[in-house]
Design a protein around this motif. Structure first.
Motif, PDB file in Angstrom:
ATOM      1  N   PRO A 102      30.551  35.855  47.595  1.00 12.58           N
ATOM      2  CA  PRO A 102      30.261  36.308  46.236  1.00 12.58           C
ATOM      3  C   PRO A 102      30.548  37.798  46.087  1.00 12.58           C
ATOM      4  N   LEU A 103      30.997  38.162  44.899  1.00 17.17           N
ATOM      5  CA  LEU A 103      31.454  39.518  44.625  1.00 17.17           C
ATOM      6  C   LEU A 103      30.786  40.026  43.353  1.00 17.17           C
ATOM      7  N   GLN A 104      30.390  41.299  43.340  1.00 17.55           N
ATOM      8  CA  GLN A 104      29.905  41.913  42.114  1.00 17.55           C
ATOM      9  C   GLN A 104      30.200  43.398  42.159  1.00 17.55           C
ATOM     10  N   GLY A 105      30.499  43.967  40.987  1.00 14.16           N
ATOM     11  CA  GLY A 105      30.803  45.381  40.946  1.00 14.16           C
ATOM     12  C   GLY A 105      31.169  45.851  39.553  1.00 14.16           C
ATOM     13  N   VAL A 106      31.646  47.088  39.480  1.00 14.22           N
ATOM     14  CA  VAL A 106      32.032  47.720  38.222  1.00 14.22           C
ATOM     15  C   VAL A 106      33.296  48.538  38.431  1.00 14.22           C
ATOM     16  N   ALA A 133      39.075  51.910  30.056  1.00 12.04           N
ATOM     17  CA  ALA A 133      38.715  50.550  30.471  1.00 12.04           C
ATOM     18  C   ALA A 133      37.352  50.584  31.142  1.00 12.04           C
ATOM     19  N   SER A 134      36.611  49.533  30.935  1.00 11.82           N
ATOM     20  CA  SER A 134      35.316  49.359  31.574  1.00 11.82           C
ATOM     21  C   SER A 134      35.154  47.875  31.863  1.00 11.82           C
ATOM     22  N   ALA A 135      34.837  47.549  33.102  1.00 13.23           N
ATOM     23  CA  ALA A 135      34.741  46.130  33.458  1.00 13.23           C
ATOM     24  C   ALA A 135      33.677  45.899  34.518  1.00 13.23           C
ATOM     25  N   PRO A 144      38.664  37.484  42.484  1.00 14.38           N
ATOM     26  CA  PRO A 144      37.798  38.296  41.628  1.00 14.38           C
ATOM     27  C   PRO A 144      38.033  38.007  40.148  1.00 14.38           C
ATOM     28  N   GLU A 145      36.987  38.192  39.348  1.00 16.98           N
ATOM     29  CA  GLU A 145      37.061  38.019  37.905  1.00 16.98           C
ATOM     30  C   GLU A 145      36.539  39.287  37.244  1.00 16.98           C
ATOM     31  N   TYR A 146      37.196  39.679  36.149  1.00 18.11           N
ATOM     32  CA  TYR A 146      36.863  40.915  35.461  1.00 18.11           C
ATOM     33  C   TYR A 146      36.408  40.590  34.046  1.00 18.11           C
ATOM     34  N   ASP A 178      39.164  35.318  34.420  1.00 12.76           N
ATOM     35  CA  ASP A 178      40.515  35.195  34.965  1.00 12.76           C
ATOM     36  C   ASP A 178      41.585  35.240  33.874  1.00 12.76           C
ATOM     37  N   SER A 179      41.200  35.646  32.655  1.00 15.97           N
ATOM     38  CA  SER A 179      42.163  35.772  31.557  1.00 15.97           C
ATOM     39  C   SER A 179      41.804  36.993  30.714  1.00 15.97           C
TER      40      SER A 179
END
Length: 187
Positions: A102-106, A133-135, A144-146, A178-179
């Motif tokens: 699992p991945l999490q971040g900014v 940009a902010s994600a 990964p998904e943004y 993913d889009s």
């Protein structure tokens, strides 16, 4: 950089420093940092020499008890600012996170003048404007998904030889996992 891209026009006196500390038993741990110690980079192209104005350049990784933290930071008066931090969780013995971890971040990005990125474009092309940009980052280490927003204002693209001259562009793009979805685009 001059050896890797001899025709690009790299120059400057940037000095990097860093450290690497790793242990593999009984559990894997690592602390890796590479960062700007002093100096700056410059790029010379057909419009002259431009310094990047680097004040911060850092890439770091820390692994402890199965928690892998990756961080990066870039700031330059010419380039803009970018920063990101991501955490992946795995077993304490793993020497690298698996694809399903699992991945999490900014991630944050702000470029006041896109024109400074001109040397990375094919010959004859010029860009102008600014971008932010902010994600949030989620998903898995291998996928990964943004989710967030990318905005641009005053965007321009020009190539006199190709007959392209787009000005005063405004764009808003929603990052959706993913889009992505273009919410607004005018020029």
């Amino acid at each position: 950089l001059q050896r890797a891209q001899p025709a690009f026009g790299w120059g400057g006196d940037l000095r990097l420093g860093g450290h690497l500390v790793m242990r593999s038993a009984p559990n894997f741990s690592a602390d890796v940092v590479i960062e700007r110690a002093s100096g700056d980079l410059s790029v010379t192209d057909d419009s002259g020499t431009r310094t990047l104005g680097l004040s911060d350049l850092r890439v770091g990784m820390n692994a402890q008890d199965g928690v892998w933290s990756f961080s990066t930071g870039l700031a330059g008066t010419t380039l803009g600012q970018a920063a990101g931090a991501v955490v992946a969780r795995t077993t304490p013995q793993a020497t690298w996170p698996k694809a399903d971890a699992p991945l999490q971040g900014v991630f944050e990005l702000q470029i006041a003048d896109l024109g400074v990125w001109g040397p990375w474009l094919p010959p004859g092309w010029r860009i102008t404007g600014g971008m932010q940009a902010s994600a949030g980052i989620g998903g898995r280490f291998g996928a990964p998904e943004y989710e967030g927003q990318l905005n641009g204002n005053g965007i321009g693209v020009r190539n006199v030889l190709q007959g392209v001259d787009v000005r005063d562009g405004d764009v808003a793009i929603a990052l959706l996992g993913d889009s992505a979805r273009i919410e607004r685009f005018t020029a």
